[in-house]
Motif scaffolding. Sequence first.
Motif, PDB file in Angstrom:
ATOM      1  N   GLN A 198      -8.038   7.688   4.842  1.00 26.96           N
ATOM      2  CA  GLN A 198      -9.282   7.153   5.381  1.00 26.96           C
ATOM      3  C   GLN A 198     -10.479   7.814   4.722  1.00 26.96           C
ATOM      4  OE1 GLN A 198      -9.450   6.717   9.623  1.00 26.96           O
ATOM      5  NE2 GLN A 198     -11.661   7.055   9.623  1.00 26.96           N
ATOM      6  N   ARG A 199     -10.316   9.094   4.393  1.00 27.08           N
ATOM      7  CA  ARG A 199     -11.421   9.819   3.783  1.00 27.08           C
ATOM      8  C   ARG A 199     -11.718   9.273   2.381  1.00 27.08           C
ATOM      9  NH1 ARG A 199     -10.180  15.219   5.437  1.00 27.08           N
ATOM     10  NH2 ARG A 199     -11.300  14.898   7.377  1.00 27.08           N
ATOM     11  N   ILE A 200     -10.718   8.738   1.707  1.00 23.26           N
ATOM     12  CA  ILE A 200     -10.975   8.091   0.417  1.00 23.26           C
ATOM     13  C   ILE A 200     -11.551   6.700   0.641  1.00 23.26           C
ATOM     14  CG2 ILE A 200      -9.952   7.335  -1.757  1.00 23.26           C
ATOM     15  CD1 ILE A 200      -7.718   9.278  -1.308  1.00 23.26           C
ATOM     16  N   ALA A 201     -11.082   6.043   1.720  1.00 24.96           N
ATOM     17  CA  ALA A 201     -11.399   4.621   1.907  1.00 24.96           C
ATOM     18  C   ALA A 201     -12.902   4.376   1.973  1.00 24.96           C
ATOM     19  CB  ALA A 201     -10.724   4.094   3.161  1.00 24.96           C
ATOM     20  N   VAL A 202     -13.610   5.179   2.767  1.00 31.72           N
ATOM     21  CA  VAL A 202     -15.026   4.874   2.959  1.00 31.72           C
ATOM     22  C   VAL A 202     -15.823   5.024   1.660  1.00 31.72           C
ATOM     23  CG1 VAL A 202     -17.117   5.559   4.155  1.00 31.72           C
ATOM     24  CG2 VAL A 202     -15.004   5.231   5.411  1.00 31.72           C
ATOM     25  N   PRO A 203     -15.747   6.179   0.988  1.00 36.55           N
ATOM     26  CA  PRO A 203     -16.498   6.226  -0.278  1.00 36.55           C
ATOM     27  C   PRO A 203     -16.052   5.162  -1.265  1.00 36.55           C
ATOM     28  CG  PRO A 203     -15.213   8.238   0.046  1.00 36.55           C
ATOM     29  CD  PRO A 203     -15.157   7.472   1.318  1.00 36.55           C
ATOM     30  N   PHE A 204     -14.765   4.900  -1.326  1.00 34.20           N
ATOM     31  CA  PHE A 204     -14.314   3.875  -2.269  1.00 34.20           C
ATOM     32  C   PHE A 204     -14.894   2.511  -1.911  1.00 34.20           C
ATOM     33  CE2 PHE A 204     -11.102   0.625  -3.437  1.00 34.20           C
ATOM     34  CZ  PHE A 204     -11.337   0.669  -4.795  1.00 34.20           C
ATOM     35  N   GLY A 205     -14.833   2.159  -0.630  1.00 32.30           N
ATOM     36  CA  GLY A 205     -15.392   0.877  -0.197  1.00 32.30           C
ATOM     37  C   GLY A 205     -16.878   0.800  -0.494  1.00 32.30           C
ATOM     38  N   VAL A 206     -17.596   1.893  -0.178  1.00 36.00           N
ATOM     39  CA  VAL A 206     -19.044   1.866  -0.395  1.00 36.00           C
ATOM     40  C   VAL A 206     -19.358   1.800  -1.888  1.00 36.00           C
ATOM     41  CG1 VAL A 206     -21.209   3.096  -0.041  1.00 36.00           C
ATOM     42  CG2 VAL A 206     -19.502   3.051   1.751  1.00 36.00           C
ATOM     43  N   TRP A 207     -18.633   2.567  -2.690  1.00 33.25           N
ATOM     44  CA  TRP A 207     -18.878   2.524  -4.140  1.00 33.25           C
ATOM     45  C   TRP A 207     -18.604   1.131  -4.685  1.00 33.25           C
ATOM     46  CZ3 TRP A 207     -21.572   5.178  -7.472  1.00 33.25           C
ATOM     47  CH2 TRP A 207     -21.840   6.520  -7.243  1.00 33.25           C
ATOM     48  N   SER A 208     -17.575   0.461  -4.192  1.00 39.32           N
ATOM     49  CA  SER A 208     -17.327  -0.914  -4.649  1.00 39.32           C
ATOM     50  C   SER A 208     -18.522  -1.789  -4.307  1.00 39.32           C
ATOM     51  CB  SER A 208     -16.088  -1.504  -3.985  1.00 39.32           C
ATOM     52  OG  SER A 208     -15.005  -0.648  -4.123  1.00 39.32           O
ATOM     53  N   PHE A 209     -19.042  -1.585  -3.087  1.00 44.55           N
ATOM     54  CA  PHE A 209     -20.216  -2.362  -2.706  1.00 44.55           C
ATOM     55  C   PHE A 209     -21.398  -2.017  -3.612  1.00 44.55           C
ATOM     56  CE2 PHE A 209     -24.141  -2.745  -0.235  1.00 44.55           C
ATOM     57  CZ  PHE A 209     -24.149  -4.107  -0.076  1.00 44.55           C
ATOM     58  N   LEU A 210     -21.529  -0.727  -3.958  1.00 44.02           N
ATOM     59  CA  LEU A 210     -22.636  -0.348  -4.833  1.00 44.02           C
ATOM     60  C   LEU A 210     -22.485  -0.973  -6.217  1.00 44.02           C
ATOM     61  CD1 LEU A 210     -23.288   3.377  -3.922  1.00 44.02           C
ATOM     62  CD2 LEU A 210     -24.169   1.310  -2.886  1.00 44.02           C
ATOM     63  N   ALA A 211     -21.236  -1.172  -6.648  1.00 42.31           N
ATOM     64  CA  ALA A 211     -21.026  -1.869  -7.919  1.00 42.31           C
ATOM     65  C   ALA A 211     -21.596  -3.276  -7.820  1.00 42.31           C
ATOM     66  CB  ALA A 211     -19.548  -1.910  -8.273  1.00 42.31           C
ATOM     67  N   THR A 212     -21.411  -3.928  -6.662  1.00 42.85           N
ATOM     68  CA  THR A 212     -21.992  -5.268  -6.527  1.00 42.85           C
ATOM     69  C   THR A 212     -23.516  -5.189  -6.544  1.00 42.85           C
ATOM     70  OG1 THR A 212     -22.215  -5.385  -4.115  1.00 42.85           O
ATOM     71  CG2 THR A 212     -20.069  -5.902  -5.026  1.00 42.85           C
ATOM     72  N   GLU A 213     -24.074  -4.131  -5.965  1.00 43.91           N
ATOM     73  CA  GLU A 213     -25.532  -3.975  -5.997  1.00 43.91           C
ATOM     74  C   GLU A 213     -26.011  -3.824  -7.436  1.00 43.91           C
ATOM     75  OE1 GLU A 213     -27.771  -4.215  -3.801  1.00 43.91           O
ATOM     76  OE2 GLU A 213     -27.011  -3.698  -1.831  1.00 43.91           O
TER      77      GLU A 213
END
Lengths: 557, 209, 93
Positions: B17-32
């Motif tokens: 879970q600790r990897i999941a959040v930064p990974f999810g957010v970074w993926s979203f930042l890639a879309t940004e």
Amino acid sequence: MNSDPTRGGIPERGAEPPSYLREGTTVRSWLTTTDHKRIGILYALAITFFFALGAVAAALIRAELVTPSGDFLTNDEYNQAFTLHGIVMVWFFLVPSIPATLGNFLLPMMIGAKDVAFPRLNLMSWYVFMAGGLLALFAILAGGVDTGWTFYTPFSTLYSNSHVLLAALGVFVVGFSSIATGVNFIATVHLLRARGMTWMRLPLFVWAMYTTSLVMVLATPVLAMSLLLVVAERAFGLPIFDPRSGGDPLLFQHLFWFYSHPAVYIMVLPAFGVVSEIITCEARRRIFGYQFMVYAMVVIAVIGFMVWGHHMFVSGQSAFASMVFSFLSFVIAVPSAIKVFNWTGTLYRGQIRFSAPMLYALGFIGLFTIGGLTGLFLASVPLDVHLTDTYFVVAHFHYIMVGGSVSAFFGGLHFWWPKITGRLYSERLAQFAAISMFFGFNFTFFPQFIMGTMGMPRRYHDYPPEFQPWHVMSSVGALVLGFGYLWPIFYLGWSLFRGERAPANPHGATGLEWQTRSPPPKDNFDRLLVVDQEPYLYHPKESTPDEVEQAHAKQKP
Amino acid sequence: MAEDLVLHEPFEEAARQRIAVPFGVWSFLATECLFFGGILLFYAYARWHGGEAFTQGAKEAAVWYGTINTAVLMTSSLTMAIAERATKGGFRVVARWMLGGTLMLGLSFLVIKGFEYRKDVHEHLIPGPGFKFGQGPAAQFWAFYWTATVTHAIHVTIGLGIIARLLWIERRGDLLLHATSAQGGALYWHLVDIVWVVLYPLLYLVGRP
Amino acid sequence: MTHEERREIVLAPLIVWAGLFVLLGLTWGYAYIPGASAKVIVSLTIALAKGALIVAFFMQLRRADGLTRLAALAGIVWASFLFLFTFADFLTR
């Protein structure tokens, strides 16, 4: 794993948790669910509505085109009909079709997870989808849009008198649901695979979802920005693409197709996944060339971003750019061809069952091949100059999107219907539906190839009389195709109430999703899974002669 | 380091879970990144195509407002970074004050931006009827200015909402258990800062002598 | 807060912040030097340097696992496709 075949799908009260369908039956329990399976079903209901809406528009178009003069719809109404058809079918049906329904339902189960990585984000994506859908619906009710689904400037920003802003906003919003689903799937595949489920043991459907999600996440934001710029120019008069201030309408086309060409792969990659699952199971064969199937999808997902300019060969794009895009468009045909060869190779020496899902899958291979090969015609600059904006193009992309994606969607729906609903449908009636869809489709769209080469332009409802026979053929075919779509509603609907209870694994398939009850419990599996083998082990190794055993076949001179 | 964490549904272990959040957010930042990439492409085209006339329009951008706002936003990134580290380290009070500081700095960014907009409107810098330069590449510069800064301001507002939510969680008393939420919020806020850092030279430094 | 923690939580970000301000001063100053060459390149390079500082230290990509770095990189790489191919058209008209 719980796979006691005698108990079938009937949940035994008390002994085990109830199936996901019985875990709360109120409307509220559905609308606030974070269960990926229920969200898949919410999506399925929503896209069925939009599919019907798009189909009505298609029916209007085909009815109008029966006669050469425009006597059924006015010019404006006809423009609105094909715009509605395009916008609704692309963004509200095809893009979410397989990923958001079957993908949501199956992806966590196939990798042995309880749910997707971000379940609340998953539910939110459905609400965002509905919000975008309502905006688009509102645009239609307010009087429609006439720009075509491509929103080309300067028409969309400076001249059109229809509800472009509402429709663009609807598509903008729905994009976020795509992105949310994409991020969710990528994180799920990376982080929630069961113990022993290595990357090269993933079912191809999972790989398809993964690559599709990559494209969704990386392409959709550019669409969002291009629509935002259209809104800025149309609503606030900011000169962005306006040539009078030095703007370039082709800049919009570049931005738009940077999303919209990869969007084609968002629609067809999931279909690849579905077809791979069906063909291996119904031919009782391991997939031919598993690794190449994986690499092909990854390559398609990446190179798919570098070919968008083949939509702009006659737009005034530079000759150099056209050559580059043309070359890359030929390159991307290679992985697609590898996939077709490998599916065919899988059939070789298989014990083929011509069940309904298999008929859909076999239809997919044929139609996708035709659609793909005609795509090469259009990727070649000199031919495209002749064929651009004709019915040849219309036929080409319908072969990919309808003949390919929709066939695969129906195939997948039938294949996993027992798992999703816990009921069996009538095989005979389903085979009939698959066959009528195949024939109806070809009757509808093959004549369009011929009209196209003869010069019939798209987006006109008033046409020279010599094209009438082809249009009549196409419209009659659409009736058959329409039957092919409506017919499943009856027998699938019937099966929900009267259908036989499905056993856990009615097809004898190998995927993890079949190793649990039908319908599955809320947590998918009754116990933790450990995976120790590759997918598609339909026949043990060494059980067949060398030339059939693909994994370690010895080459004979 | 605080090791307890609220486990969310699909995860069996905190490490994943600790990897999941930064990974999810970074993926979203890639879309940004691609989202803003689209409008930067428009800028690149307009600047390349418009040449001197484009720069002429850029001369009117209020460099002081822009520079002060850059400083404000970079400082808010600092307070956010400290807040996030303090949350992870278990220092509630520091985290609270730093989140509050970020919120204040973000709000001042919007207020300063508002004053800048007022000045722009007074000087007829909105393309359209009565625009200072008439049609041409200068109008394109200002089309970019308005679209990009308003889009960025919307991002700032969303970021402020996220920070407000973190502060609310802190008031409830379990911010330390939501360290991953704080991390996600911080990543988003830093991205908003980066976007501004990139916009700053494009908007304010182009037209200098 | 121990000395170690103070360095980790407060001091390290402060140093990065100071670096950002130095860069801001540089880019602002360089823009005002009359007749200085390559102003566009300098200002964009400094913007990138600032972005890199934020990404590496504030956002801790420096310490992130490979997966997260990959996600971050994908955005940049794909945006470069957009620029590369679009300008392949504009520059050869």
